[in-house]
Design a protein around this motif. Structure first.
Motif, PDB file in Angstrom:
ATOM      1  N   THR A 193      13.363  -6.799  -0.942  1.00  0.00           N
ATOM      2  CA  THR A 193      13.549  -5.640  -0.076  1.00  0.00           C
ATOM      3  C   THR A 193      14.511  -6.035   1.030  1.00  0.00           C
ATOM      4  O   THR A 193      14.560  -7.197   1.428  1.00  0.00           O
ATOM      5  N   GLN A 194      15.264  -5.090   1.502  1.00  0.00           N
ATOM      6  CA  GLN A 194      16.167  -5.341   2.618  1.00  0.00           C
ATOM      7  C   GLN A 194      15.490  -5.076   3.958  1.00  0.00           C
ATOM      8  O   GLN A 194      16.085  -5.293   5.002  1.00  0.00           O
ATOM      9  N   LYS A 195      14.234  -4.644   3.911  1.00  0.00           N
ATOM     10  CA  LYS A 195      13.525  -4.294   5.139  1.00  0.00           C
ATOM     11  C   LYS A 195      12.376  -5.269   5.370  1.00  0.00           C
ATOM     12  O   LYS A 195      11.566  -5.502   4.471  1.00  0.00           O
ATOM     13  N   GLY A 196      12.302  -5.840   6.541  1.00  0.00           N
ATOM     14  CA  GLY A 196      11.209  -6.744   6.866  1.00  0.00           C
ATOM     15  C   GLY A 196       9.897  -5.994   7.045  1.00  0.00           C
ATOM     16  O   GLY A 196       9.876  -4.789   7.295  1.00  0.00           O
ATOM     17  N   GLY A 197       8.792  -6.716   6.900  1.00  0.00           N
ATOM     18  CA  GLY A 197       7.481  -6.136   7.154  1.00  0.00           C
ATOM     19  C   GLY A 197       6.912  -5.294   6.042  1.00  0.00           C
ATOM     20  O   GLY A 197       5.934  -4.577   6.241  1.00  0.00           O
ATOM     21  N   ALA A 198       7.492  -5.373   4.852  1.00  0.00           N
ATOM     22  CA  ALA A 198       7.019  -4.550   3.734  1.00  0.00           C
ATOM     23  C   ALA A 198       5.918  -5.229   2.927  1.00  0.00           C
ATOM     24  O   ALA A 198       5.423  -4.662   1.963  1.00  0.00           O
ATOM     25  N   GLY A 199       5.547  -6.453   3.301  1.00  0.00           N
ATOM     26  CA  GLY A 199       4.491  -7.150   2.574  1.00  0.00           C
ATOM     27  C   GLY A 199       4.994  -7.864   1.335  1.00  0.00           C
ATOM     28  O   GLY A 199       4.239  -8.103   0.393  1.00  0.00           O
ATOM     29  N   LYS A 200       6.261  -8.256   1.349  1.00  0.00           N
ATOM     30  CA  LYS A 200       6.905  -8.868   0.198  1.00  0.00           C
ATOM     31  C   LYS A 200       6.210 -10.168  -0.228  1.00  0.00           C
ATOM     32  O   LYS A 200       5.911 -10.375  -1.414  1.00  0.00           O
ATOM     33  N   THR A 201       5.968 -11.059   0.724  1.00  0.00           N
ATOM     34  CA  THR A 201       5.380 -12.357   0.388  1.00  0.00           C
ATOM     35  C   THR A 201       3.942 -12.209  -0.081  1.00  0.00           C
ATOM     36  O   THR A 201       3.508 -12.884  -1.025  1.00  0.00           O
ATOM     37  N   THR A 202       3.182 -11.330   0.542  1.00  0.00           N
ATOM     38  CA  THR A 202       1.813 -11.080   0.095  1.00  0.00           C
ATOM     39  C   THR A 202       1.797 -10.613  -1.355  1.00  0.00           C
ATOM     40  O   THR A 202       0.988 -11.069  -2.165  1.00  0.00           O
ATOM     41  N   LEU A 203       2.710  -9.728  -1.688  1.00  0.00           N
ATOM     42  CA  LEU A 203       2.808  -9.229  -3.054  1.00  0.00           C
ATOM     43  C   LEU A 203       3.172 -10.352  -4.025  1.00  0.00           C
ATOM     44  O   LEU A 203       2.546 -10.507  -5.081  1.00  0.00           O
ATOM     45  N   ALA A 204       4.167 -11.162  -3.667  1.00  0.00           N
ATOM     46  CA  ALA A 204       4.609 -12.248  -4.544  1.00  0.00           C
ATOM     47  C   ALA A 204       3.495 -13.270  -4.766  1.00  0.00           C
ATOM     48  O   ALA A 204       3.248 -13.712  -5.900  1.00  0.00           O
ATOM     49  N   ARG A 216       0.677  -1.509   1.349  1.00  0.00           N
ATOM     50  CA  ARG A 216       0.058  -1.112   2.619  1.00  0.00           C
ATOM     51  C   ARG A 216      -0.198   0.394   2.661  1.00  0.00           C
ATOM     52  O   ARG A 216      -0.033   1.055   3.687  1.00  0.00           O
ATOM     53  N   ARG A 217      -0.612   0.907   1.525  1.00  0.00           N
ATOM     54  CA  ARG A 217      -0.937   2.330   1.416  1.00  0.00           C
ATOM     55  C   ARG A 217      -2.221   2.638   2.192  1.00  0.00           C
ATOM     56  O   ARG A 217      -3.200   1.919   2.099  1.00  0.00           O
ATOM     57  N   VAL A 218      -2.191   3.709   2.966  1.00  0.00           N
ATOM     58  CA  VAL A 218      -3.395   4.169   3.656  1.00  0.00           C
ATOM     59  C   VAL A 218      -4.139   5.085   2.701  1.00  0.00           C
ATOM     60  O   VAL A 218      -3.600   6.097   2.252  1.00  0.00           O
ATOM     61  N   VAL A 219      -5.353   4.719   2.372  1.00  0.00           N
ATOM     62  CA  VAL A 219      -6.097   5.389   1.304  1.00  0.00           C
ATOM     63  C   VAL A 219      -6.348   6.855   1.630  1.00  0.00           C
ATOM     64  O   VAL A 219      -6.713   7.208   2.745  1.00  0.00           O
ATOM     65  N   ARG A 220      -6.114   7.693   0.614  1.00  0.00           N
ATOM     66  CA  ARG A 220      -6.426   9.130   0.665  1.00  0.00           C
ATOM     67  C   ARG A 220      -5.775   9.833   1.853  1.00  0.00           C
ATOM     68  O   ARG A 220      -6.410  10.544   2.610  1.00  0.00           O
ATOM     69  N   THR A 221      -4.488   9.619   2.031  1.00  0.00           N
ATOM     70  CA  THR A 221      -3.779  10.326   3.091  1.00  0.00           C
ATOM     71  C   THR A 221      -2.639  11.139   2.500  1.00  0.00           C
ATOM     72  O   THR A 221      -2.101  10.810   1.445  1.00  0.00           O
ATOM     73  N   ARG A 222      -2.250  12.172   3.216  1.00  0.00           N
ATOM     74  CA  ARG A 222      -1.166  13.033   2.740  1.00  0.00           C
ATOM     75  C   ARG A 222       0.151  12.283   2.691  1.00  0.00           C
ATOM     76  O   ARG A 222       0.961  12.479   1.790  1.00  0.00           O
ATOM     77  N   ILE A 223       0.383  11.380   3.664  1.00  0.00           N
ATOM     78  CA  ILE A 223       1.654  10.662   3.704  1.00  0.00           C
ATOM     79  C   ILE A 223       1.853   9.836   2.453  1.00  0.00           C
ATOM     80  O   ILE A 223       2.973   9.696   1.950  1.00  0.00           O
TER      81      ILE A 223
END
Length: 212
Positions: free
Chosen positions: A7-18, A144-151
């Motif tokens: 990702t080109q954007k920091g803070g997306a949880g890239k390392t946690t995912l990897a 980092r999805r917020v569970v059961r939200t419209r967003i």
């Protein structure tokens, strides 16, 4: 299989995912190598914390934050079933090299309109890499999805408009992922009953199902 998490954007949880993908595949018995291509070396810091605590190594790891990734990673991949590249944010030359090394690209994106719009730069690099690697597959991973939200639902629709599909599996915003990052552990090792364990397992299985 060689998977790059980019990702080109920091803070997306890239390392946690990897880390969690590598750990889940290793748990199933596969040989896995994580290539830390991020100059910040967060994955290597995680591994060092694990070693200091006397915990066993789950998968191999090598630091390789060089623009020669596309030449070096295929040689490393010959000895293992899966390679996971934890790529750098904002370092375009390194990202390009990781794209040329990978068979599949996972682009983590948080459930925010700003994050989705910011991902366009990453998709432009994917399109550029496909000139040389037309078989390269790319998917968004909602992180980092917020569970059961419209967003969360709105972000899924926004992603669909970009022309790159999102995986069905996603990771929610959970404290356990932050605990894992700070302790050299994976979510499964902290609490096997956590919903995070099922999320990671579903994501790892879906990535394998979609292999070329």
């Amino acid at each position: 299989m060689i998977v790059a998490v980019l990702t080109q954007k920091g803070g997306a949880g890239k390392t946690t995912l990897a880390l969690h993908l590598a750990g889940e595949w290793a748990r199933s018995g596969a040989s896995v190598l994580l290539v830390d291509a991020d100059p910040q070396a967060s994955a290597q810091d995680w591994a060092e914390q694990r070693a200091r605590a006397g915990r066993r190594r789950l998968f191999g790891m090598v630091g390789l934050a060089r623009e020669t990734l596309h030449r070096e990673v295929p040689d490393l991949a010959r000895g293992v079933a899966h390679v996971v590249i934890d790529g750098p944010p904002r370092t375009t030359a390194l990202v390009r090299s990781a794209l040329l090394a990978a068979e599949r690209v996972l682009v983590p994106v948080q459930p925010s309109g700003f994050d989705v719009w910011a991902s366009q730069a990453m998709l432009d690099l994917v399109a550029e890499a496909r000139v040389y690697r037309p078989e390269l597959k790319a998917h968004f991973v909602v992180n980092r999805r917020v569970v059961r939200t419209r967003i969360a639902r709105e972000v899924q629709r926004a992603i669909a408009s970009l022309g790159v599909p999102a995986l069905e599996a996603s990771l929610a915003q959970r404290v356990i992922y932050a605990e894992a990052a700070g302790s050299g552990l994976l979510a499964r090792e902290i609490d096997r009953a956590s919903p995070a364990v099922r999320e990671v397992a579903a994501l790892a299985a879906e990535v394998l199902r979609g292999r070329p």
